[in-house]
Each structure stands twice: as structure tokens, then as C-alpha cells.
Motif scaffolding. Structure first.
Motif, PDB file in Angstrom:
ATOM      1  N   LYS A  52       0.816  -1.228   0.194  1.00 41.23           N
ATOM      2  CA  LYS A  52       0.086   0.100   0.124  1.00 41.23           C
ATOM      3  C   LYS A  52       0.859   1.254   0.089  1.00 41.23           C
ATOM      4  CE  LYS A  52      -4.240  -1.832   1.339  1.00 41.23           C
ATOM      5  NZ  LYS A  52      -4.165  -2.777   0.391  1.00 41.23           N
ATOM      6  N   THR A  53       2.101   1.016   0.876  1.00 43.23           N
ATOM      7  CA  THR A  53       2.780   2.487   0.749  1.00 43.23           C
ATOM      8  C   THR A  53       3.991   2.173  -0.010  1.00 43.23           C
ATOM      9  OG1 THR A  53       3.989   1.789   2.886  1.00 43.23           O
ATOM     10  CG2 THR A  53       1.956   3.001   3.009  1.00 43.23           C
ATOM     11  N   SER A  56       6.926   0.458   2.604  1.00 44.68           N
ATOM     12  CA  SER A  56       6.900  -0.743   2.858  1.00 44.68           C
ATOM     13  C   SER A  56       7.291  -1.359   1.581  1.00 44.68           C
ATOM     14  CB  SER A  56       5.518  -1.065   3.316  1.00 44.68           C
ATOM     15  OG  SER A  56       4.458  -0.883   2.465  1.00 44.68           O
TER      16      SER A  56
END
Length: 133
Positions: A52-53, A56
Motif C-alpha cells: 500500500k505504501t 513498505s
């Protein structure tokens, strides 16, 4: 009064959402680690790029690149490094990979080869043993 009721109603929903995100990330992390240990780098990369990011995703991609380098897949490691978005993470990874590959090469043992040749091929004719050379 209405705000307080709405707040108490929305809080559990928000916490459920947050727990779902954490569990999904830990599940992804477990799958990622399993693929790394099995040498399934393509599947591990897919999980990393679907994070998602960007932070990460970059962390998982860096871990993948190190694993690829350790397994001898230098090209795969470099390709994964190029997929990292953060310049800082990419730079740190490049330094880490460089250090990983500084183990030093194997030195050829020419002395044993010379010994083998001089003791096998006309041993009495070599200059070292008093021959014509």
C-alpha cells in the motif's frame, strides 16, 4: 449527544479497519518471507510491489535484492534495486550489496601446476634440476 453516539459507533469501525490493515500486512510479510526462503523471487517481488505504501514496498524490495544477491542472482538483484522508488533506500542497498560482494576472489595456485608439469613431462630436462631447460 449525537456526536458522542456517532463517535462511539464509528470508533469500532475504524479500529476494525486498522486491525484489518495490520493483519493484511503481517500476512503479506509472512507470505513474502516464505517465498524468499523457497527461492521464489518472482512471487516475492509481486507481493512487494503490491504494498500500500512506497516505503513498505521499498523495504521488501531491498530485502528481496539482498536475498537475490546472496543466491548468486546478481542481475535479478540489480533489476530489483531499480524498482525501489526511494533514492536513499536504493543508495543504502547498493552500498550493502557492494560490501556483500567484496569477499575477494580465488587465487590461482600456479606453483602446484608448475610442479605437476615439471615432474611429469621429461623431469630430468628442466633447468631447475640441472637439465638443458
Amino acid at each position: 449527544m449525537i456526536r458522542r453516539v456517532c463517535g462511539w459507533f464509528l470508533l469500532p469501525l475504524f479500529l476494525t479497519f486498522l486491525c484489518g490493515l495490520v493483519l493484511a500486512q503481517s500476512d503479506d510479510q509472512a507470505k513474502f518471507q516464505a517465498h524468499l526462503q523457497a527461492g521464489e523471487f518472482g512471487l516475492a517481488k509481486k507481493i512487494a510491489t503490491e504494498q500500500k505504501t512506497p516505503a513498505s514496498a521499498d523495504a521488501l524490495l531491498a530485502e528481496l535484492a539482498v536475498a537475490q544477491g546472496k543466491s548468486g542472482s546478481r542481475r535479478g538483484s540489480l533489476a530489483t534495486t531499480y524498482d525501489i522508488q526511494s533514492d536513499r533506500v536504493r543508495s543504502n542497498l547498493a552500498n550493502q550489496l557492494r560490501q556483500q560482494n567484496l569477499g575477494g576472489g580465488v587465487q590461482a595456485d600456479f606453483d602446484s601446476l608448475i610442479e605437476l608439469i615439471t615432474s611429469t613431462i621429461a623431469p630430468s630436462t628442466w633447468a631447475d634440476v640441472g637439465g638443458a631447460g
